[in-house]
Scaffold this motif. Structure first.
Motif, short mmCIF file in Angstrom:
data_model
loop_
_atom_site.label_atom_id
_atom_site.label_comp_id
_atom_site.label_asym_id
_atom_site.label_seq_id
_atom_site.Cartn_x
_atom_site.Cartn_y
_atom_site.Cartn_z
N GLY A 100 0.80 -1.21 0.00
CA GLY A 100 0.00 0.00 0.00
C GLY A 100 0.84 1.26 0.00
O GLY A 100 2.06 1.24 0.17
N CYS A 101 0.16 2.40 -0.19
CA CYS A 101 0.83 3.70 -0.31
C CYS A 101 0.05 4.78 0.43
O CYS A 101 -1.14 4.64 0.73
CB CYS A 101 0.96 4.10 -1.78
N LEU A 102 0.75 5.87 0.68
CA LEU A 102 0.20 7.08 1.29
C LEU A 102 0.66 8.26 0.45
O LEU A 102 1.82 8.34 0.07
CB LEU A 102 0.72 7.22 2.73
N VAL A 103 -0.25 9.20 0.16
CA VAL A 103 0.10 10.42 -0.56
C VAL A 103 0.34 11.53 0.45
O VAL A 103 -0.48 11.77 1.35
CB VAL A 103 -1.01 10.85 -1.54
N ASP A 104 1.48 12.23 0.33
CA ASP A 104 1.74 13.40 1.15
C ASP A 104 2.53 14.40 0.32
O ASP A 104 3.64 14.10 -0.14
CB ASP A 104 2.53 13.04 2.41
N GLY A 105 1.97 15.59 0.14
CA GLY A 105 2.64 16.58 -0.71
C GLY A 105 2.78 16.04 -2.12
O GLY A 105 1.83 15.54 -2.72
N SER A 106 3.98 16.12 -2.67
CA SER A 106 4.24 15.62 -4.03
C SER A 106 4.93 14.27 -4.00
O SER A 106 5.65 13.91 -4.94
CB SER A 106 5.10 16.63 -4.80
N ALA A 107 4.70 13.50 -2.94
CA ALA A 107 5.36 12.20 -2.80
C ALA A 107 4.36 11.11 -2.44
O ALA A 107 3.33 11.37 -1.81
CB ALA A 107 6.47 12.26 -1.76
N LEU A 108 4.69 9.89 -2.86
CA LEU A 108 4.03 8.68 -2.39
C LEU A 108 4.99 7.97 -1.45
O LEU A 108 6.18 7.87 -1.73
CB LEU A 108 3.68 7.74 -3.55
N TYR A 109 4.46 7.48 -0.33
CA TYR A 109 5.25 6.66 0.58
C TYR A 109 4.60 5.28 0.61
O TYR A 109 3.44 5.15 1.01
CB TYR A 109 5.31 7.29 1.97
N LYS A 119 10.00 6.00 -0.97
CA LYS A 119 9.50 7.32 -1.35
C LYS A 119 9.52 7.42 -2.87
O LYS A 119 10.54 7.15 -3.50
CB LYS A 119 10.35 8.43 -0.75
N ILE A 120 8.37 7.79 -3.43
CA ILE A 120 8.20 7.87 -4.89
C ILE A 120 7.74 9.27 -5.25
O ILE A 120 6.85 9.84 -4.59
CB ILE A 120 7.18 6.83 -5.37
N ASP A 121 8.32 9.85 -6.28
CA ASP A 121 7.88 11.15 -6.78
C ASP A 121 6.49 11.00 -7.39
O ASP A 121 6.30 10.24 -8.36
CB ASP A 121 8.88 11.64 -7.84
N ALA A 122 5.51 11.68 -6.83
CA ALA A 122 4.13 11.55 -7.31
C ALA A 122 3.92 12.17 -8.69
O ALA A 122 2.91 11.90 -9.34
CB ALA A 122 3.16 12.18 -6.31
N ASN A 123 4.86 13.00 -9.15
CA ASN A 123 4.74 13.60 -10.47
C ASN A 123 5.23 12.69 -11.58
O ASN A 123 4.74 12.73 -12.70
CB ASN A 123 5.54 14.91 -10.52
N THR A 124 6.23 11.86 -11.25
CA THR A 124 6.89 11.06 -12.30
C THR A 124 6.87 9.56 -12.04
O THR A 124 7.13 8.77 -12.95
CB THR A 124 8.35 11.50 -12.43
N GLY A 125 6.62 9.13 -10.81
CA GLY A 125 6.72 7.71 -10.47
C GLY A 125 8.13 7.26 -10.17
O GLY A 125 8.37 6.07 -9.93
N LYS A 126 9.09 8.18 -10.16
CA LYS A 126 10.48 7.83 -9.91
C LYS A 126 10.71 7.52 -8.44
O LYS A 126 10.24 8.23 -7.56
CB LYS A 126 11.40 8.98 -10.34
N ARG A 127 11.46 6.45 -8.17
CA ARG A 127 11.79 6.05 -6.81
C ARG A 127 12.91 6.94 -6.28
O ARG A 127 13.95 7.11 -6.90
CB ARG A 127 12.21 4.58 -6.79
#
Length: 455
Positions: A100-109, A119-127
């Motif tokens: 599972g994941c959590l959205v916070d700011g511009s990141a997925l955790y 930690k994943i960049d929510a804009n690009t999907g980059k780890r």
């Protein structure tokens, strides 16, 4: 009996277990589940008991989460606006997101089979960074909160086998630096409950179910040191919620038919308890909306097995409003969002109930393919875009649907390929919001897309 049938029997058993009985199902599970699966079932016990303190919880079909967001509803069908810097993306890296994941700011955790935190960049999907799993990462948990540059999540307490050669496990609550992923501190938990009931943020602390199963302790968010603790009596079940940074407990006798439920306010500074309300019967805490808790209980001769229920909202000062509520079909998932209770029945109907007026506002086809009711798959909780005035639904098959929050009319639909459906103990599918963009996850596949509503 096959493994799948055994798991189903265990799940049925756990649905009747109260919050303080986590260890009992753990012992049962160890008798019927292969060694590697023990942790998954122990954590599933926590997930089941967190929403099954009373039998009405199982009847109502809570979807997971249960925390409302009190935001105004704007006119529906407003065009979606992508977050700055966002582009559609897809990630299928195994081991990073199955839990599972959590959205916070511009990141997925996220958490997965190979990592306790990613930690994943929510804009690009980059780890961006990872924290490797300690032994096995096949639970149903993920990072649950981020505040002041600190990420809070769970991990296995040990990677070592016990004296008998078997792996006993255990759970730690851990805090990590949001920029680097460095682990700042760890605190051992008394059980493998890793649900929203196990730990949550309050003013100036992390409120965690430690060091015993009947104790909540306020931990310093930067060091993990205990500030204060509150313990309830044996034979009592206490559910937990937070309103504007202040913790509350909804406590009831651990019996089949409780006479009453007491609601307590804990001072976030020192943990001193004040009773603010006494409600009739066994109340199930569903979530929060603004400065109110939302609880549900059975009413009438039908008891907990009937469809006639009673919803009660309780403010932080103890003011309460109680109204009748009748389920529409057999619920598959339900969420408190703003002043609405959004539910989906196994018959494929979505409904919106106003917590302000006590009226069902609409009932409409949900617009997605539901998993079979007799399977172990679950329907993800719906999410609401307050800016667009749309409630979104997602199914494990990859179907997506958006309904007008005011009328229930379908205003958008789509389908994404997320691969094979995963079993429930591998982590349930999720639908998240990043601004107006959707993030749909099933297993290790994550897709972010912009719903074209109102264009």
């Amino acid at each position: 009996m096959t493994t799948e049938r055994v798991e189903e029997k265990v799940r049925q058993t756990l649905n009747a277990v109260a919050l303080d009985r986590v260890r009992a199902p753990g012992n049962l599970v160890e008798q019927v589940v292969r060694r590697r699966s023990r942790r998954r079932f122990s954590q599933a016990a926590g997930a089941a008991v967190a929403v099954a303190a009373i039998s009405v919880g199982a009847v109502f079909g809570f979807g997971g989460g249960g925390t409302g967001h009190d935001r105004p509803v704007r006119p529906a069908a407003s065009p979606a606006t992508p977050p700055e810097g966002w582009e559609p993306w897809r990630s299928s890296g195994p081991g990073a997101s199955e839990r599972g994941c959590l959205v916070d700011g511009s990141a997925l955790y996220c958490s997965g089979s190979a990592y306790d935190a990613v930690k994943i960049d929510a804009n690009t999907g980059k780890r961006l960074w990872t924290v490797e799993v300690n032994r096995e990462g096949d639970g149903i948990d993920h990072p649950f909160a981020v505040r002041d540059g600190v990420v809070y999540a769970y991990r296995n307490h040990t990677a070592e086998n016990g004296p008998d050669g078997d792996y006993a496990g255990g759970t730690d609550l851990m805090a990590m630096d949001a920029d680097t992923g460095d682990v700042l501190w760890k605190v051992e938990m008394p059980q493998d409950d890793r649900t929203a009931q196990a730990a949550m943020l309050i003013d100036g602390a992390v409120l965690a179910n430690t060091p015993s199963v009947r104790t909540m302790s306020a931990l310093d968010p930067l060091t993990g040191k205990e500030k204060w603790r509150h313990t309830w009596d044996k034979g009592t079940v206490c559910q937990r919620a937070v309103l504007s940074g202040v913790p509350y407990l909804a406590c009831l006798p651990d019996v089949e038919k409780p006479d009453a439920t007491e609601v307590l306010r804990l001072d976030p500074a020192d943990g001193s308890a004040t009773k603010i309300a006494t409600l009739p019967g066994g109340q199930q805490l569903m979530g929060t909306t603004g400065d109110r808790m939302v609880l549900i209980a059975a009413q009438g001769a039908g008891g907990a097995g009937g469809k006639d229920l009673r919803l009660t909202t309780v403010s932080g000062s103890g003011e309460r409003v109680s109204r009748p509520y009748r389920t529409v079909g057999t619920p598959a998932t339900s969420s408190v969002v703003g002043d609405r209770l959004i539910s989906v029945s196994w018959q494929g109907k979505a409904s919106a109930y106003s917590l302000t007026t006590g009226q069902t506002l609409w009932t409409r086809p949900v617009g997605v393919t539901l998993p079979g009711q007799d399977t172990m798959q679950s329907l993800p909780s719906p999410v609401v875009s307050a800016g667009q005035g749309v409630v979104y639904f997602f199914s494990p098959t990859g179907d997506l649907s958006g309904l007008d929050l005011r009328t229930g009319k379908q205003v958008w639909r789509d389908h994404v390929d997320l691969g094979k459906a995963r079993p429930a103990f591998g982590g349930s599918p999720q639908l998240l919001l990043y601004g107006d963009a959707l993030v749909a996850r099933n297993g290790s596949t994550v897709v972010s897309l912009l719903p074209r509503v109102g264009d």
